[in-house]
Write an enzyme that holds these catalytic residues in place. Structure first.
Site, PDB file in Angstrom:
ATOM      1  N   LYS A 119      14.521  -3.192   3.928  1.00  0.00           N
ATOM      2  CA  LYS A 119      14.977  -4.506   3.466  1.00  0.00           C
ATOM      3  C   LYS A 119      16.432  -4.474   2.990  1.00  0.00           C
ATOM      4  O   LYS A 119      17.058  -5.517   2.866  1.00  0.00           O
ATOM      5  CB  LYS A 119      14.054  -5.035   2.380  1.00  0.00           C
ATOM      6  CG  LYS A 119      12.683  -5.412   2.938  1.00  0.00           C
ATOM      7  CD  LYS A 119      11.809  -6.095   1.902  1.00  0.00           C
ATOM      8  CE  LYS A 119      10.495  -6.557   2.498  1.00  0.00           C
ATOM      9  NZ  LYS A 119       9.578  -5.427   2.815  1.00  0.00           N
TER      10      LYS A 119
HETATM   11  C1  LIG Z   1       8.541  -5.491   3.775  1.00  0.00           C
HETATM   12  C2  LIG Z   1       7.960  -4.203   4.223  1.00  0.00           C
HETATM   13  C3  LIG Z   1       7.189  -4.092   5.410  1.00  0.00           C
HETATM   14  C4  LIG Z   1       6.831  -5.292   6.255  1.00  0.00           C
HETATM   15  O1  LIG Z   1       7.933  -5.820   6.923  1.00  0.00           O
HETATM   16  P1  LIG Z   1       7.857  -7.294   7.558  1.00  0.00           P
HETATM   17  O2  LIG Z   1       9.219  -7.593   8.012  1.00  0.00           O
HETATM   18  O3  LIG Z   1       7.403  -8.189   6.412  1.00  0.00           O
HETATM   19  O4  LIG Z   1       6.835  -7.256   8.630  1.00  0.00           O
HETATM   20  C5  LIG Z   1       6.755  -2.838   5.796  1.00  0.00           C
HETATM   21  N1  LIG Z   1       7.012  -1.754   5.060  1.00  0.00           N
HETATM   22  C6  LIG Z   1       7.726  -1.812   3.906  1.00  0.00           C
HETATM   23  C7  LIG Z   1       7.963  -0.576   3.146  1.00  0.00           C
HETATM   24  C8  LIG Z   1       8.230  -3.034   3.459  1.00  0.00           C
HETATM   25  O5  LIG Z   1       8.932  -3.082   2.312  1.00  0.00           O
END
Ligand SMILES: *Cc1c(COP(=O)(O)O)cnc(C)c1O
Length: 448
Positions: A119
């Site tokens: 993210k």
């Molecule tokens: C947010 C997140 C996901 C999921 O990603 P999406 O884009 O919501 O499908 C998977 N793994 C981790 C560690 C995350 O923080």
């Protein structure tokens, strides 16, 4: 030739709503509103294609160069090249390396950023795009975000020190992990954390109410760092192209991308990159017990469910908010979508086995989300054997998930330098009850 009066405006990328394909808004509106009023999601009104020359010669480019080419195709009409280049370079202050476990199985590590999760790419890029788009505004931009843990850390660290912005993060008291709390509260500067004596839903409800509050909107310039913001989706396309470049430099050219998925933003970005020309062979969406999408692909019926708690809690989503974007990318054609996207679900027991297997066979310590990606990549290979490279995405560093990884494996986690230097000092945190009026007066009365 007659040039229409609005000619220059035709040159800007516009964004429509997945609920209203006739709507056209400029980039700034899509970024600052996050969500169209009709409840859809913003999508670019045309999908630009990357020159095939780039893909043929992909091993000649660096991560920054490839990211700039993709960003320029999408945003080049709105942001001048020099500025966009700076935004891309600042966003990618860390690498996304591919590591091979076997000659045809590799992992793309997306956790080398400040909050140790993928993210970071979205949050950093969005913070700089917002700062760029509001650079002529006199008023400071107030970014509000409710978090159950991970998003808040990426947003806090993404906006830390970004001129003209102030971030207020609401998180549920006592319900985030220690590392997450340190990332939320240890920053100071333009980042403020509010621990709310309630649940994540309470935090989210308070933020939503703030956006509809006349007094707040009258005196502050509010915006959201919502995960469905188009400015978070765009930078996630970059590392798919970079991963492909790294695989090609190792001789692989047919690639199956497997993505641990919750809200389906990450895999949505991969599919956008594919529509822009990335020569992917297949995408695999790996989910935990929250299996709305694999059920949909099997049955053709979309039946969202309330989310279930699992070990891979960042993927505990029963009604993935970005799913509509994926349908939109495939013009709602289920056959076309099925030809490009496979999806599997795994429960907590299988997740634990995945963590063990990765460790025992390859000495690789993975977070539970990444382990589900691995399991799905292996499942796909057992169903579709062939000559291709399996690449699964590692979405977070294992150090963030001590509860989900067996202790004897967790002790061999190498902590990133930044994690060991995380301060436990709570520099900027205020406690509030679930009370909108108190939250409102905090926002109105606290000087920066
Ligand atoms: C947010 C997140 C996901 C999921 O990603 P999406 O884009 O919501 O499908 C998977 N793994 C981790 C560690 C995350 O923080």
């Amino acid at each position: 030739m007659d040039i229409p009066a609005d000619f220059p405006a035709c040159n800007f990328m516009k964004f429509y709503s997945t609920n209203d394909t006739k709507l056209r808004v400029p980039l700034a509106e899509a970024v600052f509103r996050s969500l169209p009023a009709d409840g859809g999601l913003y999508m670019p009104d045309r999908i630009p294609t990357i020159d095939p020359f780039v893909f043929r010669n992909i091993t000649d480019y660096s991560f920054q160069e490839l990211a700039f080419i993709v960003a320029d195709a999408l945003l080049g009409e709105d942001i001048p090249k020099a500025d966009l280049k700076e935004i891309v370079e600042e966003t990618l202050g860390f690498d996304a390396p591919v590591r091979f476990l076997t000659p045809n199985t590799a992992v793309l590590e997306l956790f080398h950023g400040p909050s140790f999760a993928f993210k970071d790419f979205g949050a950093r890029f969005m913070s700089r795009v917002m700062a760029y788009l509001s650079k002529d505004e006199k008023q400071q931009l107030d970014v509000l975000v409710a978090t159950s843990g991970d998003t808040g850390g990426a947003v806090a660290l993404g906006f830390l020190g970004v001129q003209g912005t102030r971030v207020t993060i609401l998180y549920p008291k006592g319900k985030v992990s220690k590392i997450q709390e340190q990332q939320l509260t240890g920053n100071g500067e333009n980042i403020r954390a509010l621990e709310i004596d309630g649940t994540f839903d309470d935090c989210q409800a308070m933020v939503k109410r703030a956006f509809n509050d006349a007094d707040l909107n009258g005196s502050l310039c509010l915006t959201s760092a919502n995960s469905i913001n188009i400015a978070r989706l765009i930078p996630q396309t970059f590392y798919y192209v970079w991963a492909y470049a790294q695989l090609r430099s190792q001789g692989a050219d047919r690639v199956v991308f497997t993505v641990p998925s919750g809200n389906f933003g990450n895999i949505g970005a991969g599919l956008l990159a594919y529509r822009m020309g990335l020569p992917a062979m297949q995408f695999v969406a790996a989910t935990n017990a929250n299996d709305t999408v694999p059920r949909y692909l099997n049955t053709g019926e979309y039946r969202p469910q309330t989310s279930r708690q699992t070990l891979s809690n960042a993927m505990d989503v029963g009604d993935p908010s970005n799913w509509i974007r994926i349908l939109d990318l495939f013009n709602h054609n289920l056959d076309d979508l099925r030809a490009m996207l496979t999806s599997y679900t795994f429960d907590d027991e299988q997740t634990r086995m995945g963590i063990l297997e990765l460790y025992n066979q390859y000495g690789y310590v993975a977070c539970p989300h990444t382990a589900i990606g691995y399991l799905a990549a292996e499942r796909y290979r057992s169903e579709q054997p062939g000559d291709y490279a399996s690449l699964f995405l590692s979405t977070a560093h294992p150090c963030k998930f001590p509860e989900a990884i067996p202790a004897d494996i967790y002790k061999s986690v190498t902590f990133p330098k930044a994690a060991s230097s995380l301060s436990s000092e709570r520099k900027a945190v205020v406690s509030l009850p679930v009370d909108f009026e108190q939250f409102k007066s905090y926002l109105l009365n606290s000087a920066d």
